[in-house]
Design a protein around this motif. Structure first.
Motif, PDB file in Angstrom:
ATOM      1  N   THR A  27     -22.871  13.102  23.415  1.00  0.00           N
ATOM      2  CA  THR A  27     -22.510  12.980  24.834  1.00  0.00           C
ATOM      3  C   THR A  27     -22.083  14.321  25.431  1.00  0.00           C
ATOM      4  OG1 THR A  27     -20.171  12.473  24.399  1.00  0.00           O
ATOM      5  CG2 THR A  27     -21.707  10.614  24.437  1.00  0.00           C
ATOM      6  N   GLY A  28     -21.951  15.348  24.569  1.00  0.00           N
ATOM      7  CA  GLY A  28     -21.544  16.655  25.051  1.00  0.00           C
ATOM      8  C   GLY A  28     -22.711  17.563  25.356  1.00  0.00           C
ATOM      9  N   ARG A  29     -22.412  18.832  25.586  1.00  0.00           N
ATOM     10  CA  ARG A  29     -23.461  19.802  25.855  1.00  0.00           C
ATOM     11  C   ARG A  29     -22.954  21.206  25.510  1.00  0.00           C
ATOM     12  NH1 ARG A  29     -24.929  20.352  31.981  1.00  0.00           N
ATOM     13  NH2 ARG A  29     -25.912  22.230  31.145  1.00  0.00           N
ATOM     14  N   ARG A  30     -23.905  22.094  25.313  1.00  0.00           N
ATOM     15  CA  ARG A  30     -23.541  23.464  24.988  1.00  0.00           C
ATOM     16  C   ARG A  30     -23.192  24.231  26.259  1.00  0.00           C
ATOM     17  NH1 ARG A  30     -26.397  27.815  20.932  1.00  0.00           N
ATOM     18  NH2 ARG A  30     -25.098  29.595  21.541  1.00  0.00           N
ATOM     19  N   GLU A  31     -22.119  25.024  26.169  1.00  0.00           N
ATOM     20  CA  GLU A  31     -21.776  25.979  27.217  1.00  0.00           C
ATOM     21  C   GLU A  31     -21.360  27.272  26.541  1.00  0.00           C
ATOM     22  OE1 GLU A  31     -19.235  24.793  30.347  1.00  0.00           O
ATOM     23  OE2 GLU A  31     -20.279  22.893  30.720  1.00  0.00           O
ATOM     24  N   GLY A  32     -22.230  28.272  26.601  1.00  0.00           N
ATOM     25  CA  GLY A  32     -21.965  29.547  25.940  1.00  0.00           C
ATOM     26  C   GLY A  32     -21.915  29.392  24.438  1.00  0.00           C
ATOM     27  N   ALA A  33     -20.832  29.847  23.842  1.00  0.00           N
ATOM     28  CA  ALA A  33     -20.683  29.797  22.395  1.00  0.00           C
ATOM     29  C   ALA A  33     -20.008  28.512  21.915  1.00  0.00           C
ATOM     30  CB  ALA A  33     -19.881  30.996  21.908  1.00  0.00           C
ATOM     31  N   TYR A  34     -19.858  27.528  22.804  1.00  0.00           N
ATOM     32  CA  TYR A  34     -19.126  26.313  22.450  1.00  0.00           C
ATOM     33  C   TYR A  34     -19.921  25.060  22.810  1.00  0.00           C
ATOM     34  CZ  TYR A  34     -15.109  29.416  21.951  1.00  0.00           C
ATOM     35  OH  TYR A  34     -14.270  30.419  21.557  1.00  0.00           O
ATOM     36  N   TRP A  35     -19.594  23.982  22.092  1.00  0.00           N
ATOM     37  CA  TRP A  35     -20.066  22.647  22.446  1.00  0.00           C
ATOM     38  C   TRP A  35     -18.891  21.905  23.054  1.00  0.00           C
ATOM     39  CZ3 TRP A  35     -24.972  20.817  22.265  1.00  0.00           C
ATOM     40  CH2 TRP A  35     -25.161  19.449  22.475  1.00  0.00           C
ATOM     41  N   LEU A  36     -19.060  21.369  24.262  1.00  0.00           N
ATOM     42  CA  LEU A  36     -17.989  20.678  24.967  1.00  0.00           C
ATOM     43  C   LEU A  36     -18.245  19.182  24.962  1.00  0.00           C
ATOM     44  CD1 LEU A  36     -17.494  23.600  25.877  1.00  0.00           C
ATOM     45  CD2 LEU A  36     -16.955  22.719  28.152  1.00  0.00           C
ATOM     46  N   VAL A  37     -17.218  18.409  24.640  1.00  0.00           N
ATOM     47  CA  VAL A  37     -17.316  16.955  24.600  1.00  0.00           C
ATOM     48  C   VAL A  37     -15.921  16.400  24.850  1.00  0.00           C
ATOM     49  CG1 VAL A  37     -16.881  16.750  22.105  1.00  0.00           C
ATOM     50  CG2 VAL A  37     -18.364  15.048  23.252  1.00  0.00           C
ATOM     51  N   GLY A  38     -15.820  15.104  25.058  1.00  0.00           N
ATOM     52  CA  GLY A  38     -14.519  14.508  25.382  1.00  0.00           C
ATOM     53  C   GLY A  38     -13.546  14.515  24.223  1.00  0.00           C
ATOM     54  N   ASP A  39     -14.013  14.096  23.049  1.00  0.00           N
ATOM     55  CA  ASP A  39     -13.152  14.103  21.871  1.00  0.00           C
ATOM     56  C   ASP A  39     -14.006  13.988  20.622  1.00  0.00           C
ATOM     57  OD1 ASP A  39     -13.759  11.343  21.434  1.00  0.00           O
ATOM     58  OD2 ASP A  39     -12.073  10.723  22.673  1.00  0.00           O
ATOM     59  N   ARG A  41     -14.510  11.648  18.706  1.00  0.00           N
ATOM     60  CA  ARG A  41     -15.198  10.369  18.558  1.00  0.00           C
ATOM     61  C   ARG A  41     -16.376  10.220  19.508  1.00  0.00           C
ATOM     62  NH1 ARG A  41     -10.415  10.665  17.150  1.00  0.00           N
ATOM     63  NH2 ARG A  41      -9.691  10.972  19.268  1.00  0.00           N
ATOM     64  N   ASN A  42     -16.801  11.343  20.105  1.00  0.00           N
ATOM     65  CA  ASN A  42     -18.004  11.409  20.943  1.00  0.00           C
ATOM     66  C   ASN A  42     -17.812  10.741  22.298  1.00  0.00           C
ATOM     67  OD1 ASN A  42     -20.631  12.334  21.437  1.00  0.00           O
ATOM     68  ND2 ASN A  42     -21.568  10.447  20.709  1.00  0.00           N
ATOM     69  N   THR A  43     -16.601  10.772  22.804  1.00  0.00           N
ATOM     70  CA  THR A  43     -16.349  10.279  24.148  1.00  0.00           C
ATOM     71  C   THR A  43     -16.819  11.328  25.160  1.00  0.00           C
ATOM     72  OG1 THR A  43     -14.397   9.095  23.360  1.00  0.00           O
ATOM     73  CG2 THR A  43     -14.547   9.486  25.736  1.00  0.00           C
ATOM     74  N   PRO A  44     -17.474  10.919  26.241  1.00  0.00           N
ATOM     75  CA  PRO A  44     -17.877  11.900  27.252  1.00  0.00           C
ATOM     76  C   PRO A  44     -16.668  12.619  27.835  1.00  0.00           C
ATOM     77  CG  PRO A  44     -19.012   9.817  27.600  1.00  0.00           C
ATOM     78  CD  PRO A  44     -17.954   9.557  26.561  1.00  0.00           C
ATOM     79  N   GLY A  45     -16.822  13.879  28.133  1.00  0.00           N
ATOM     80  CA  GLY A  45     -15.744  14.661  28.704  1.00  0.00           C
ATOM     81  C   GLY A  45     -15.877  16.132  28.336  1.00  0.00           C
ATOM     82  N   ARG A  46     -14.787  16.888  28.540  1.00  0.00           N
ATOM     83  CA  ARG A  46     -14.865  18.336  28.332  1.00  0.00           C
ATOM     84  C   ARG A  46     -13.604  18.912  27.685  1.00  0.00           C
ATOM     85  NH1 ARG A  46     -18.536  21.086  31.402  1.00  0.00           N
ATOM     86  NH2 ARG A  46     -17.095  22.843  31.699  1.00  0.00           N
ATOM     87  N   SER A  47     -12.775  18.085  27.085  1.00  0.00           N
ATOM     88  CA  SER A  47     -11.511  18.604  26.571  1.00  0.00           C
ATOM     89  C   SER A  47     -11.619  19.140  25.146  1.00  0.00           C
ATOM     90  CB  SER A  47     -10.422  17.531  26.628  1.00  0.00           C
ATOM     91  OG  SER A  47     -10.738  16.454  25.782  1.00  0.00           O
ATOM     92  N   MET A  48     -12.688  18.800  24.416  1.00  0.00           N
ATOM     93  CA  MET A  48     -12.840  19.273  23.042  1.00  0.00           C
ATOM     94  C   MET A  48     -13.876  20.390  22.986  1.00  0.00           C
ATOM     95  SD  MET A  48     -13.901  17.128  19.658  1.00  0.00           S
ATOM     96  CE  MET A  48     -14.854  17.908  18.354  1.00  0.00           C
ATOM     97  N   PHE A  49     -13.529  21.477  22.286  1.00  0.00           N
ATOM     98  CA  PHE A  49     -14.398  22.646  22.160  1.00  0.00           C
ATOM     99  C   PHE A  49     -14.768  22.837  20.690  1.00  0.00           C
ATOM    100  CE2 PHE A  49     -11.797  23.122  25.858  1.00  0.00           C
ATOM    101  CZ  PHE A  49     -12.537  23.827  26.792  1.00  0.00           C
ATOM    102  N   VAL A  50     -16.060  22.880  20.404  1.00  0.00           N
ATOM    103  CA  VAL A  50     -16.539  23.192  19.052  1.00  0.00           C
ATOM    104  C   VAL A  50     -17.148  24.587  19.080  1.00  0.00           C
ATOM    105  CG1 VAL A  50     -17.963  22.457  17.118  1.00  0.00           C
ATOM    106  CG2 VAL A  50     -17.105  20.752  18.755  1.00  0.00           C
ATOM    107  N   ARG A  51     -16.678  25.470  18.222  1.00  0.00           N
ATOM    108  CA  ARG A  51     -17.220  26.832  18.164  1.00  0.00           C
ATOM    109  C   ARG A  51     -18.555  26.803  17.434  1.00  0.00           C
ATOM    110  NH1 ARG A  51     -13.300  28.936  15.620  1.00  0.00           N
ATOM    111  NH2 ARG A  51     -11.957  29.213  17.427  1.00  0.00           N
TER     112      ARG A  51
END
Length: 353
Positions: A27-39, A41-51
């Motif tokens: 449910t997330g998407r890539r933005e620059g060097a990070y993957w943004l998602v809600g949490d 557990r794959n909830t939609p949103g933007r509060s979790m950042f994966v490097r």
């Protein structure tokens, strides 16, 4: 099958961090060097950042949820997104994923324009997610903790849950720890979760020094929108008992099992609880300290101004859980029997055989 330990599995997943995110955090998407998602557990949103690649801030594959302070690696992503409990299942899932060819990233132009979530990602939303990911208290550390504090009446405690590895950060820049915790839902008059209260517990057991709480500086913390709201036990009607602590109110329910009660979590919040229109009699379970006296005085004035009868329940010791533990249930019952209205004795009190 090649045997890999957790660190090697996490390292291999990190080399394919974007592919892992596309698969497990879809449910997330890539933005620059990070993957943004809600949490996690794959909830939609933007509060979790994966490097997605190594940077000066750290290695690839590490993530942090800005809303909850949770953090971890891609093995944690697999565990939480798939709802797995045992590491062997997580490892099996990781091995299965690593045997697949790496998915090719989709061009931005052909990426489907799925609707984005407008859900808030503030403290109240984080509190709701924390409560939702926790489990019932039956046969957990929470049940053992409450029973060791003398609380055996655990009916109507759906507002309490157990989290086996709740994150705790002593200070803003300190390493994050995990401890088992009692999670309490703070709700408004409509039953909507607005916040959560965490009581971190000692997995080593009960001691008189800590009363079962984790040996950390602040074993109790609240998050979310608390003002006017409370942790609720039972369905409120014309009569309600209100106090500060969860353990305090659950102690009262050991002898007043059918009386609806709320725990406001602090003296300041007790003085500000909101009243239902149907409320006619309010019992104020005060703590025996200056803050408790101040909350009692303010709450009496507010209740009387609203046309609500206010009666004070006073402990013999510091609070009603201390009375229950040190004086016993029979003494607590006898003390409360002369403090509540006569018509409420038969209606709400559990009488000794």
């Amino acid at each position: 099958m090649e045997r890999l330990d957790a660190s090697e599995l996490a390292h291999r997943l990190a080399r394919n961090a974007e592919a892992v995110c596309r698969h497990y955090l879809s449910t997330g998407r890539r933005e620059g060097a990070y993957w943004l998602v809600g949490d996690v557990r794959n909830t939609p949103g933007r509060s979790m950042f994966v490097r997605l690649k190594e940077t000066l801030r750290g290695p690839a594959g590490k993530w942090v949820d800005a809303a909850t302070s949770e953090h971890g690696d891609l093995l944690d992503v697999i565990r939480e997104s798939r709802g797995l409990a045992d590491f062997k299942d997580v490892a099996e899932e990781a091995r299965s994923f690593l045997s697949l060819p790496r998915p090719q990233p989709r061009p931005m132009a052909t990426r489907p324009s799925s609707p984005r979530s407008n859900a808030p990602t503030g403290p109240s939303d984080a509190a709701r997610r924390l409560f939702a990911m926790s489990q019932p208290i039956e046969r957990t550390f929470v049940e053992a903790y409450l029973r060791r504090r003398g609380i055996t009446a655990l009916h109507g405690t759906g507002s309490l849950r157990f989290h086996p590895r709740c994150y705790y950060r002593p200070e803003e820049h300190s390493p994050t720890e995990t401890w088992p915790a009692m999670i309490a839902a703070v709700t408004n008059l409509s039953g909507h979760v607005t916040g959560a209260h965490r009581t971190w517990l000692d997995p080593g057991g009960f001691s008189e020094a800590t009363l079962g709480k984790a040996p950390i500086d602040t074993p109790r913390r609240a998050m979310g929108d608390l003002l006017g709201h409370a942790v609720r036990f039972g369905i409120a009607g014309e009569v309600l008992a209100a106090g500060e602590g969860i353990e305090t109110m659950l102690s009262l329910r050991c002898v007043l099992p059918s009386m609806p009660m709320v725990a406001a979590l602090s003296a300041a919040h007790l003085s500000a609880i909101l009243f239902r229109d149907a409320l006619r009699r309010l019992y104020i379970a005060r703590d025996n300290d200056p803050a408790g006296d101040g909350a009692m005085t303010t709450l009496i004035d507010r209740a009387q101004s609203a046309g609500i009868e206010a009666l004070v329940l006073s402990p013999r010791l510091g609070d009603f859980n201390e009375d229950l533990r040190l004086l016993g249930v029979d003494a607590l019952r006898a003390a409360l029997r002369v403090q509540i209205a006569a018509q409420d004795v038969a209606r709400f009190m559990e009488l000794a055989a």
